[in-house]
Scaffold this motif. Structure first.
Motif, mmCIF file in Angstrom:
data_model
loop_
_atom_site.group_PDB
_atom_site.id
_atom_site.type_symbol
_atom_site.label_atom_id
_atom_site.label_comp_id
_atom_site.label_asym_id
_atom_site.label_seq_id
_atom_site.Cartn_x
_atom_site.Cartn_y
_atom_site.Cartn_z
ATOM 1 N N GLN A 136 -3.262 -27.286 -19.224
ATOM 2 C CA GLN A 136 -3.692 -27.700 -20.571
ATOM 3 C C GLN A 136 -3.852 -29.209 -20.660
ATOM 4 O OE1 GLN A 136 -0.856 -26.781 -23.738
ATOM 5 N NE2 GLN A 136 -2.580 -26.352 -25.088
ATOM 6 N N ILE A 137 -2.903 -29.927 -20.085
ATOM 7 C CA ILE A 137 -2.927 -31.389 -20.203
ATOM 8 C C ILE A 137 -4.120 -31.962 -19.426
ATOM 9 C CG2 ILE A 137 -1.389 -32.037 -18.290
ATOM 10 C CD1 ILE A 137 0.155 -33.728 -20.284
ATOM 11 N N ALA A 138 -4.451 -31.337 -18.302
ATOM 12 C CA ALA A 138 -5.602 -31.817 -17.520
ATOM 13 C C ALA A 138 -6.923 -31.378 -18.152
ATOM 14 C CB ALA A 138 -5.502 -31.300 -16.083
ATOM 15 N N SER A 139 -6.876 -30.263 -18.889
ATOM 16 C CA SER A 139 -8.098 -29.765 -19.550
ATOM 17 C C SER A 139 -8.566 -30.687 -20.662
ATOM 18 C CB SER A 139 -7.863 -28.384 -20.154
ATOM 19 O OG SER A 139 -7.474 -27.479 -19.172
ATOM 20 N N GLN A 140 -7.698 -31.628 -21.049
ATOM 21 C CA GLN A 140 -8.117 -32.575 -22.092
ATOM 22 C C GLN A 140 -9.355 -33.367 -21.700
ATOM 23 O OE1 GLN A 140 -4.677 -34.641 -24.359
ATOM 24 N NE2 GLN A 140 -3.933 -34.218 -22.314
ATOM 25 N N LEU A 141 -9.642 -33.418 -20.408
ATOM 26 C CA LEU A 141 -10.880 -34.084 -19.982
ATOM 27 C C LEU A 141 -12.081 -33.485 -20.706
ATOM 28 C CD1 LEU A 141 -10.951 -34.691 -16.125
ATOM 29 C CD2 LEU A 141 -11.071 -36.381 -17.954
ATOM 30 N N GLU A 142 -12.010 -32.199 -21.033
ATOM 31 C CA GLU A 142 -13.084 -31.574 -21.810
ATOM 32 C C GLU A 142 -12.702 -31.404 -23.275
ATOM 33 O OE1 GLU A 142 -14.821 -27.954 -20.250
ATOM 34 O OE2 GLU A 142 -16.045 -27.694 -22.049
ATOM 35 N N SER A 143 -11.426 -31.078 -23.536
ATOM 36 C CA SER A 143 -11.070 -30.683 -24.908
ATOM 37 C C SER A 143 -10.859 -31.871 -25.832
ATOM 38 C CB SER A 143 -9.821 -29.796 -24.904
ATOM 39 O OG SER A 143 -8.716 -30.531 -24.460
ATOM 40 N N LYS A 157 -12.673 -35.665 -26.380
ATOM 41 C CA LYS A 157 -13.619 -36.698 -25.933
ATOM 42 C C LYS A 157 -12.952 -38.068 -25.921
ATOM 43 C CE LYS A 157 -17.715 -34.101 -26.861
ATOM 44 N NZ LYS A 157 -18.003 -33.489 -25.576
ATOM 45 N N VAL A 158 -11.961 -38.245 -26.799
ATOM 46 C CA VAL A 158 -11.243 -39.516 -26.816
ATOM 47 C C VAL A 158 -10.443 -39.667 -25.519
ATOM 48 C CG1 VAL A 158 -9.449 -40.841 -28.010
ATOM 49 C CG2 VAL A 158 -11.136 -39.553 -29.348
ATOM 50 N N PHE A 159 -9.760 -38.596 -25.114
ATOM 51 C CA PHE A 159 -9.019 -38.615 -23.849
ATOM 52 C C PHE A 159 -9.972 -38.914 -22.697
ATOM 53 C CE2 PHE A 159 -7.604 -36.646 -19.948
ATOM 54 C CZ PHE A 159 -6.249 -36.924 -19.889
ATOM 55 N N CYS A 160 -11.106 -38.207 -22.679
ATOM 56 C CA CYS A 160 -12.076 -38.351 -21.589
ATOM 57 C C CYS A 160 -12.586 -39.789 -21.501
ATOM 58 C CB CYS A 160 -13.225 -37.370 -21.820
ATOM 59 S SG CYS A 160 -14.572 -37.562 -20.650
ATOM 60 N N LYS A 161 -13.004 -40.331 -22.647
ATOM 61 C CA LYS A 161 -13.586 -41.683 -22.618
ATOM 62 C C LYS A 161 -12.527 -42.714 -22.222
ATOM 63 C CE LYS A 161 -17.348 -42.650 -23.842
ATOM 64 N NZ LYS A 161 -18.718 -42.623 -23.264
ATOM 65 N N SER A 162 -11.290 -42.518 -22.664
ATOM 66 C CA SER A 162 -10.231 -43.470 -22.307
ATOM 67 C C SER A 162 -9.978 -43.421 -20.808
ATOM 68 C CB SER A 162 -8.926 -43.146 -23.043
ATOM 69 O OG SER A 162 -9.184 -42.961 -24.398
ATOM 70 N N LEU A 163 -9.984 -42.213 -20.254
ATOM 71 C CA LEU A 163 -9.755 -42.089 -18.814
ATOM 72 C C LEU A 163 -10.906 -42.732 -18.024
ATOM 73 C CD1 LEU A 163 -7.710 -40.123 -16.824
ATOM 74 C CD2 LEU A 163 -10.053 -39.742 -16.092
ATOM 75 N N LEU A 164 -12.128 -42.495 -18.490
ATOM 76 C CA LEU A 164 -13.289 -43.086 -17.810
ATOM 77 C C LEU A 164 -13.181 -44.611 -17.817
ATOM 78 C CD1 LEU A 164 -16.111 -40.782 -19.265
ATOM 79 C CD2 LEU A 164 -15.426 -40.931 -16.866
ATOM 80 N N ARG A 165 -12.776 -45.150 -18.962
ATOM 81 C CA ARG A 165 -12.647 -46.606 -19.067
ATOM 82 C C ARG A 165 -11.546 -47.096 -18.121
ATOM 83 N NH1 ARG A 165 -12.411 -48.884 -25.049
ATOM 84 N NH2 ARG A 165 -14.657 -48.930 -24.922
ATOM 85 N N GLN A 166 -10.415 -46.403 -18.138
ATOM 86 C CA GLN A 166 -9.286 -46.789 -17.285
ATOM 87 C C GLN A 166 -9.672 -46.737 -15.806
ATOM 88 O OE1 GLN A 166 -6.103 -43.927 -17.405
ATOM 89 N NE2 GLN A 166 -5.034 -44.922 -15.716
ATOM 90 N N GLY A 217 -12.837 -32.936 -30.518
ATOM 91 C CA GLY A 217 -12.378 -31.681 -29.906
ATOM 92 C C GLY A 217 -13.494 -30.722 -29.546
ATOM 93 N N LEU A 218 -13.107 -29.527 -29.115
ATOM 94 C CA LEU A 218 -14.090 -28.509 -28.738
ATOM 95 C C LEU A 218 -14.797 -27.994 -29.992
ATOM 96 C CD1 LEU A 218 -12.114 -26.331 -26.142
ATOM 97 C CD2 LEU A 218 -13.765 -28.147 -25.681
ATOM 98 N N ALA A 219 -16.118 -27.934 -29.927
ATOM 99 C CA ALA A 219 -16.891 -27.454 -31.085
ATOM 100 C C ALA A 219 -18.099 -26.666 -30.593
ATOM 101 C CB ALA A 219 -17.307 -28.624 -31.968
ATOM 102 N N ALA A 220 -17.916 -25.950 -29.491
ATOM 103 C CA ALA A 220 -18.976 -25.104 -28.916
ATOM 104 C C ALA A 220 -20.297 -25.866 -28.787
ATOM 105 C CB ALA A 220 -19.161 -23.836 -29.753
#
Ligand code: AMP
Ligand code: GLY
Length: 436
Positions: A94-101, A103-112, A152-155
């Motif tokens: 679940q915690i790793a799935s945040q890359l998709e679930s 977008k804030v998590f994803c963009k922060s990771l990309l920046r980091q 978040g996820l919005a199909a």
């Protein structure tokens, strides 16, 4: 081995069909499945998000390996639940799935991780977001090249690509004031709008070793020429020539490796399919989004081309020994998947229309009809969703694969069926521009 596939779309039918080819597999269940998986496997009437019932079923049936298709189940923590019950499962936690679930998590990771992506800002409040838009594009009502995304996820519906300032203000209003996406909109990302061709680069990883799959191209807009509203994907082909070997190596080095390493460093090791949705801009590929699972419909042409035993690959990920298996072998021929949809999709549509001609299409050499929104009623296959079938074909060239797929499409009928007629044309156009 007994295998359980979670989900009920075209991707899951393709997974079950491919897994069935493994000589090590004795039984395959799909939960909840569709009319196609009922034929190629055994359906189990449990919803993909009903995690407690799925765990119970897997224990009862002594399932050796579970493979998760859809993101919703991953975001709900299906992998954690199975692992906590001592069950083997392919997919990210679940915690790793945040890359998709998220977008804030994803963009922060990309920046980091210093992975190329569109410039962005995160907002919680509509007022702040609107002030940002007005300040960023003062006096320019007609030019506002931004994309507003619910966190978040919005199909797929929570991403609003804007042209004019009013589009952006309206998008913010829908997400943050009208709460159209519910909790998924409690934060939003506003990012620069990128221009270019889109490509899907998927990789399989056990958290350390990364095995990139051949690049694919999806067709998200509903109608020919990329017109109309976005859908889940109206067709895909693989490999796409718009990502050549040099670009693929670049994407591996600058996107896949830093992302997987950053997840590991952050103690959120990523295992499963990492799917990078990329925009190929004038200044190089940039990540639009990550998905944490196989793409649908990209999975269908990809698996048509895979010659290796998929179960070996999935198990190597679960056991974290991906470095020890041979590289996957691919059919050199390209594959294309044409999605046949219900009248009205991606808006409202009717279900329950009887479908004819699937067997005639399936009997063509190097053609497979993957079911998505179908079900069996009294042994008859009827429509049960917006995207109904993914007619997939291999060919000696992309044009040949296209001809095969559309010849097969012609054999299939139901009241109101339609499809895009131009799946893979971008590849042909690209190759033409390369030759002049
Ligand atoms: P996402 O779910 O973030 O991939 O967004 C869905 C679709 O919106 C993508 O496939 C793109 O077509 C489009 N999109 C997302 N972000 C951008 C961007 N920064 N610039 C242009 N188009 C975008
Ligand atoms: N084909 C796009 C997706 O699976 O998200």
């Amino acid at each position: 081995m007994k295998i359980l596939v979670i989900g009920g779309g075209g991707r899951e039918h393709a997974l079950a069909w491919k897994i069935r080819q493994s000589p090590r597999v004795t039984r395959i269940y799909v939960a909840p499945g569709n009319a196609g998986t009922a034929r190629d496997a055994e359906n189990v009437p449990i919803a993909a998000e009903d995690i407690p019932s799925l765990v119970k079923f897997a224990k009862q049936e002594k399932i050796d390996l579970t493979v998760v298709g859809p993101e919703a189940a991953l975001a709900l923590g299906i992998v954690d639940a199975f692992q906590n019950s001592g069950l083997r499962i392919f997919g990210p936690t679940q915690i790793a799935s945040q890359l998709e679930s998220s977008k804030v998590f994803c963009k922060s990771l990309l920046r980091q991780a210093d992975v190329p992506t569109a410039d962005f800002q995160v907002f919680r409040e509509a007022d702040d977001a609107m002030r940002f838009i007005k300040g960023r594009f003062p006096g320019e009502r007609d030019r506002c090249p931004v994309v507003v995304k619910a966190d978040g996820l919005a199909a797929g519906k929570g991403v609003i690509v804007c042209k004019r300032r009013d589009d952006a203000l309206e998008a913010i209003d829908r997400i943050a004031r009208r709460k159209e996406f519910g909790k998924a909109g409690s934060q939003m990302v506003i990012e620069e709008r990128l221009e270019g061709q889109e490509a899907s680069v998927l990789a399989i990883t056990d958290g350390r070793t990364i095995v990139p799959l051949p690049p694919a191209q999806d067709h998200k807009p509903a109608f020919d020429g990329d017109a109309g509203p976005n859908t889940g994907g109206m067709g895909a082909y693989c490999p796409t020539p718009i990502v050549d070997d040099t670009m693929m190596a670049w994407i591996e080095e600058h996107v896949l490796v830093p992302t997987v390493h950053a997840m590991k460093r952050n103690r959120k090791p990523f295992r499963g399919v990492l799917y990078a949705g990329l925009m190929l801009t004038n200044t190089g590929p940039k990540v639009l989004e990550f998905n944490v699972r196989f793409g649908d419909p990209e999975c269908q042409p990809l698996l048509m081309r895979l010659k290796s035993d998929l179960v070996d690959i999935l198990e190597a990920v679960v056991d974290q020994r991906l470095d020890q298996i041979e590289a996957p072998v691919w059919d050199p021929r390209p594959a294309i998947c044409v999605v046949m949809a219900s009248q009205g999709y991606p808006g409202d549509y009717q279900k329950g229309r009887p479908i004819t001609g699937i067997d005639a299409a399936d009997e063509m050499p190097d053609v497979k009809v993957f079911h998505a929104g179908t079900k069996l009623i009294d042994q008859e296959v009827v429509t049960d969703g917006g995207r109904v079938l993914g007619v997939t074909a291999l060919g000696t060239s992309i044009s040949d694969a296209k001809l095969q797929a559309y010849t097969a499409v012609q054999k299939v009928r139901w009241a109101g069926s339609w499809c895009r007629k131009d799946i893979s044309d971008k590849a042909v156009q690209f190759l033409e521009t390369q030759n002049v």
